[in-house]
Design an enzyme around this catalytic site. Sequence first.
Site, PDB file in Angstrom:
ATOM      1  N   HIS A   1       0.854  -1.191   0.000  1.00 19.23           N
ATOM      2  CA  HIS A   1       0.000   0.000   0.000  1.00 19.23           C
ATOM      3  C   HIS A   1       0.885   1.234   0.000  1.00 19.23           C
ATOM      4  O   HIS A   1       1.845   1.317   0.766  1.00 19.23           O
ATOM      5  CB  HIS A   1      -0.900  -0.006   1.244  1.00 19.23           C
ATOM      6  CG  HIS A   1      -1.804   1.182   1.297  1.00 19.23           C
ATOM      7  ND1 HIS A   1      -2.952   1.271   0.549  1.00 19.23           N
ATOM      8  CD2 HIS A   1      -1.708   2.350   1.969  1.00 19.23           C
ATOM      9  CE1 HIS A   1      -3.515   2.450   0.772  1.00 19.23           C
ATOM     10  NE2 HIS A   1      -2.782   3.114   1.631  1.00 19.23           N
TER      11      HIS A   1
ATOM     12  N   SER B   1       3.946   0.562   2.543  1.00 19.67           N
ATOM     13  CA  SER B   1       3.861  -0.475   3.575  1.00 19.67           C
ATOM     14  C   SER B   1       3.499  -1.811   2.939  1.00 19.67           C
ATOM     15  O   SER B   1       2.683  -1.847   2.014  1.00 19.67           O
ATOM     16  CB  SER B   1       2.737  -0.148   4.575  1.00 19.67           C
ATOM     17  OG  SER B   1       2.847   1.157   5.096  1.00 19.67           O
TER      18      SER B   1
ATOM     19  N   ASP C   1      -6.895  -2.301   4.003  1.00 19.32           N
ATOM     20  CA  ASP C   1      -5.594  -1.713   4.355  1.00 19.32           C
ATOM     21  C   ASP C   1      -5.362  -1.659   5.868  1.00 19.32           C
ATOM     22  O   ASP C   1      -4.665  -0.761   6.369  1.00 19.32           O
ATOM     23  CB  ASP C   1      -5.447  -0.293   3.763  1.00 19.32           C
ATOM     24  CG  ASP C   1      -5.581  -0.282   2.243  1.00 19.32           C
ATOM     25  OD1 ASP C   1      -5.182  -1.278   1.613  1.00 19.32           O
ATOM     26  OD2 ASP C   1      -6.089   0.711   1.704  1.00 19.32           O
TER      27      ASP C   1
HETATM   28  C1  GRF Z   1       1.357   0.611  -6.284  1.00 22.57           C
HETATM   29  O1  GRF Z   1       1.657   1.937  -6.026  1.00 22.57           O
HETATM   30  C2  GRF Z   1       0.893  -0.082  -5.050  1.00 22.57           C
HETATM   31  O2  GRF Z   1       1.400   0.467  -3.874  1.00 22.57           O
HETATM   32  C3  GRF Z   1      -0.597   0.111  -5.069  1.00 22.57           C
HETATM   33  O3  GRF Z   1      -0.954   0.123  -6.422  1.00 22.57           O
HETATM   34  C4  GRF Z   1       0.166   0.463  -7.215  1.00 22.57           C
HETATM   35  C5  GRF Z   1       0.343  -0.654  -8.202  1.00 22.57           C
HETATM   36  O4  GRF Z   1       1.190  -0.320  -9.248  1.00 22.57           O
HETATM   37  N1  GRF Z   1      -1.236  -0.907  -4.279  1.00 22.57           N
HETATM   38  P1  GRF Z   1       1.664  -1.467 -10.240  1.00 22.57           P
HETATM   39  O5  GRF Z   1       0.445  -2.070 -10.894  1.00 22.57           O
HETATM   40  O6  GRF Z   1       2.472  -2.457  -9.465  1.00 22.57           O
HETATM   41  O7  GRF Z   1       2.503  -0.732 -11.266  1.00 22.57           O
END
Ligand code: GRF
Length: 218
Positions: free
Chosen positions: A113, A140, A149
């Site tokens: 997250h 995190s 979350d």
């Molecule tokens: C990341 O920033 C992650 O923290 C959040 O969604 C985004 C996913 O990006 N849960 P990706 O699909 O891995 O490029």
Amino acid sequence: MSDRAPLPRLAVLCSGRGSNLGAILAAIDAGTLDAKIVGVFSDKPKCEALQLVPAALRWSAKPRDFADRSDFDQALGDAIAAVRPDWIVCAGYMRILDAAFVERFRGRMLNIHPSLLPRHRGLDTHRRALEAGDREHGASVHFVIPELDAGAVIAQVVVLVRPGETPESLARRVQAQEYRLYPEVLRWAVAGRLHERDATAVLDGHTLFTPRRLEFAE
Ligand code: GRF
């Protein structure tokens, strides 16, 4: 014949770009994460993430083709169970998972997250961190529980907010750190060092009363 133990099996859930999946695949390729991706699962059949793995490893379906959330999550869960994963890795999976699904895989499911939980659960975290005047932001990795979350946080990376920062610049800097953080936590997981006990994270037998803070050069 090899006498090596079988590689730990990862099922990855994605909805978007899949850059975290890309970082996990790169760590596996580099030999720094001893694991195997046994499936990538998505609620967005056209997402880029699915393209990062061979077709045989892809599973996707459109939620609107199912009667309700619980039907979709049942099908998703059955597809995941069929590949016998050791860990279920949410990496940009943008759909809320129902409680029955989460309980089915409880203690074996991780999520990344983009905030220093418990601050800024939910969406749009980079903008909200800037609006709140936060000096520190970050990402995190936590165990997944039914509440969004809100599961036990295992590890975090901190990014110091710079003058003139925008949500986009902050997102880029946080994401670059995510690509280091997630493979590191997965190394602990696949080595059998990580457990969820009584809703807290346990690493090497020690309860993590506060998340591990990891530092990687920017
Ligand atoms: C990341 O920033 C992650 O923290 C959040 O969604 C985004 C996913 O990006 N849960 P990706 O699909 O891995 O490029």
